[in-house]
Design an enzyme around this catalytic site. Structure first.
Site, PDB file in Angstrom:
ATOM      1  N   ASP A 186      -8.559  -6.751  -4.648  1.00  0.00           N
ATOM      2  CA  ASP A 186      -8.152  -5.427  -4.156  1.00  0.00           C
ATOM      3  C   ASP A 186      -8.700  -4.366  -5.108  1.00  0.00           C
ATOM      4  O   ASP A 186      -8.235  -4.243  -6.240  1.00  0.00           O
ATOM      5  CB  ASP A 186      -6.617  -5.373  -4.095  1.00  0.00           C
ATOM      6  CG  ASP A 186      -6.081  -4.054  -3.545  1.00  0.00           C
ATOM      7  OD1 ASP A 186      -6.872  -3.113  -3.363  1.00  0.00           O
ATOM      8  OD2 ASP A 186      -4.864  -3.979  -3.298  1.00  0.00           O
TER       9      ASP A 186
ATOM     10  N   SER B 160       0.834  -1.195   0.000  1.00  0.00           N
ATOM     11  CA  SER B 160       0.000   0.000   0.000  1.00  0.00           C
ATOM     12  C   SER B 160       0.878   1.258   0.000  1.00  0.00           C
ATOM     13  O   SER B 160       1.716   1.408  -0.887  1.00  0.00           O
ATOM     14  CB  SER B 160      -0.928  -0.041   1.215  1.00  0.00           C
ATOM     15  OG  SER B 160      -2.004   0.836   1.042  1.00  0.00           O
TER      16      SER B 160
ATOM     17  N   HIS C 295      -7.809  -5.491  -0.315  1.00  0.00           N
ATOM     18  CA  HIS C 295      -6.511  -4.825  -0.173  1.00  0.00           C
ATOM     19  C   HIS C 295      -5.739  -5.333   1.044  1.00  0.00           C
ATOM     20  O   HIS C 295      -4.526  -5.491   1.001  1.00  0.00           O
ATOM     21  CB  HIS C 295      -6.768  -3.313  -0.053  1.00  0.00           C
ATOM     22  CG  HIS C 295      -5.538  -2.496   0.084  1.00  0.00           C
ATOM     23  ND1 HIS C 295      -4.569  -2.458  -0.895  1.00  0.00           N
ATOM     24  CD2 HIS C 295      -5.095  -1.678   1.077  1.00  0.00           C
ATOM     25  CE1 HIS C 295      -3.587  -1.641  -0.497  1.00  0.00           C
ATOM     26  NE2 HIS C 295      -3.885  -1.164   0.685  1.00  0.00           N
TER      27      HIS C 295
END
Lengths: 373, 203
Positions: A313, A148, A346
């Site tokens: 995601d 991320s 995610h």
């Protein structure tokens, strides 16, 4: 946040020039290391944390008493084996776990920065990390890894300091924040700023924190970290306490309770102003606007890349990673890419995902053979 | 090391010069790339559709991306590789014509191997048994085969002629994987075929 537990810190004496043009004086970097640096200083892995993470990536976090956020992956005998590697993880610039951020004391005014803290970028975070790595005497990192926002830092390292990185492992990330990502962040920021306690960022003296706003920001963000299928699988329409609706606005559904828990536990460990600054840094991130586009930033890179994305995601979908792969392919870079099938969204990069872990382990093992350690 | 290598892949490896830059499309577990890296010091890249294949490759330290040759070859720039290899895969492609054109665009030459559907035993299966042919390299039943675009040696030669593709080399393998001399009857006698092809009018 305010704790008596000793935290390792590096003081950077020289002022750091930020992308905004402003300077930060006597910047502090809070960090934690695991394992031992070898004599040749070639076994270091820098772990970059995500928006809500901190430097305690392995073992038990001494502040929250919970397992480190990547304890599943990092430790003795694990995928990132601390018997072999020296793992460094630092709290990002602008954070609230000991590194200089909006809650820190401004050395010039002797009060908390608040909104006087300059706006920072991912690149500024990486500049500070580079100072830490140099201070530890490390000329070249074996690897930089992160998911991320940590993946953004990893990409920044691989382009800005490509001669100081052998291997880059960006996970569930992108070369830029999409309009949708910015939109979700903006809702989070507006929630914080709409909280009357926030008081334009001046709440440190009041002993009250804008917990309501920050917790709503966290609840919104948390939905984006999961997938529709995972939510349905975990919670469905299950009720929290009884078999009947309450016919009031208390918590009826399990999903409501879960989100509220996410919100309230987050505000105990996070600073609302830090949330504003860090989300802004992510929104500003865009490698494609740097010196002639995405394919140019990777040109002549000797970094070995391994990208991971996750099928469910929707915050950083596979298509984003594929755009980077395309640029890396066109610049002849050494790049591997794996898309992991999962319904965990995610957040999958933080969770038990056997295929992800097996491939990552294999990649790291393969790279050990390619570089002198 | 050679023991791990399929016989047709070993024949292909002999066609590769030292320090070539190779892209193996559908590289599976990366055995050929690994062999070329170690024996020819080749610069190796791969594309593989299966996750388990990619995992095996990255474990070997190879640079391999998970992708679909039907679509993802478009992303590679012209002449990025000296040789692009497509072994035993063309018959499973959705767009074999597009893939072949991409291969010779990306690489200065392409090495393409496939099971020869003109092989006499294949013809025999259909003619005498009246059944879909099956053998070691065509092991599937009609209903579960990934091989949707099978062709004979002759079909491929005609395709190349019609599309201005130069056949630089043509090799035939027997059922035992032994190289056979090519002749007028190759389409009948070859079990597997290997073509080195390139685009016309290159500088």
């Amino acid at each position: 946040m305010k704790s008596l537990i000793p935290i390792d810190k590096l003081q950077i004496k020289n002022p750091i020039k930020l992308d905004s043009g402003e300077y930060i004086d006597s910047c502090e970097v809070a960090f934690k290391t695991y394992g031992t640096l070898n004599k040749k200083k070639t076994n270091a892995i820098l772990v970059c944390h995500a928006l809500s993470g901190d430097q305690f990536c392995s073992e038990v976090n001494p502040l929250t008493k919970k397992q480190g956020w990547w304890n599943i992956l990092i430790g003795p005998g694990k995928v990132i084996d601390t018997n072999f590697f020296f793992v460094i993880c630092s709290n990002v610039l602008g954070g609230c776990m000991g590194s200089t951020g909006p809650s820190s004391i401004n050395p010039q005014t002797k009060t908390n920065y608040g909104l006087k803290f300059p706006v920072i970028t991912i690149s500024d975070m990486v500049k500070v990390q580079e100072k830490l790595v140099s201070a530890l005497g490390i000329k070249k990192l074996f690897a930089v890894i992160g998911g991320s926002m940590g993946g953004m830092q990893t990409l920044e390292w691989a382009t800005k300091f490509s001669n100081k990185v052998n291997v880059a492992i960006p996970i569930a990330t992108s070369y830029r924040h999409s309009a949708q990502n910015i939109a979700f962040h903006e809702i989070g920021r507006q929630a914080i700023m709409a909280d009357p306690v926030w008081n334009k960022g001046n709440y440190y003296k009041t002993r009250k924190e804008p917990k309501g706003g920050l917790s709503v920001a966290r609840m919104i963000a948390h939905i984006t970290y999961l997938s529709e299928r995972a939510l349905q699988r975990k919670f469905g329409r299950n009720l929290q306490n009884s078999d009947f609706f309450s016919f009031n606005f208390d918590t009826d559904f399990q999903i409501e309770s879960y989100l509220k828990h996410q919100g309230t536990s987050f505000v105990e460990r996070f600073d609302a102003n830090s949330y504003l600054y860090i989300t802004k840094a992510m929104d500003y991130f865009d490698l494609s606007v740097k010196k002639g586009g995405l394919s140019k930033v990777f040109k002549n890179s000797n970094v070995n890349f391994c990208f991971f994305s996750f099928t469910s995601d929707w915050l950083f979908p596979t298509s984003e990673t594929k755009t980077i792969i395309k640029s890396l392919n066109s610049s002849n870079s050494m790049v591997s890419f794996v898309e992991i099938k999962t319904d965990k969204g995610h957040d999958a990069f933080l969770l038990e995902e056997p295929e992800f872990h097996a491939t990552l382990k294999g990649f790291i093992q393969g790279q050990i053979g390619k570089h002198e350690i | 090391m050679r023991k791990n290598l399929r016989k047709d892949l070993f024949v292909i490896s002999k066609l590769i010069n030292n320090k070539e830059k190779i892209l193996d499309v559908g590289c599976g577990s990366g055995n050929l790339l690994d062999f070329l890296l170690k024996t020819k010091k080749a610069i190796c890249r791969g594309i593989e559709i299966s996750q388990s294949g990619v995992n095996d490759c990255v474990k070997k330290g190879l640079s391999v991306i998970q992708g679909d040759a039907n679509y993802d070859l478009d992303d590679y720039p012209d002449d990025a590789f000296s040789t692009v290899i497509l072994s035993q895969t063309i018959q499973a492609m959705i767009f074999p014509d597009k893939v072949i054109k991409n291969l010779i665009r990306i690489g200065r030459r392409a090495i393409i191997s496939f099971p020869n559907f003109g092989y006499w035993k294949v013809r025999k299966d259909l003619m005498l048994k009246g059944k879909m042919p099956k053998n070691d390299i065509l092991p599937y039943e009609w209903f579960d085969t990934p091989n949707i675009h099978l062709c004979s040696c002759k079909d491929f030669q005609i395709f190349c002629k019609n599309n201005n593709i130069i056949i630089e080399k043509f090799m035939c393998l027997s059922e035992k994987g032994i190289e056979m001399k090519t002749n007028y009857f190759s389409n009948l006698l070859a079990y597997q075929v290997i073509f080195c092809v390139s685009k016309k009018n290159k500088n």
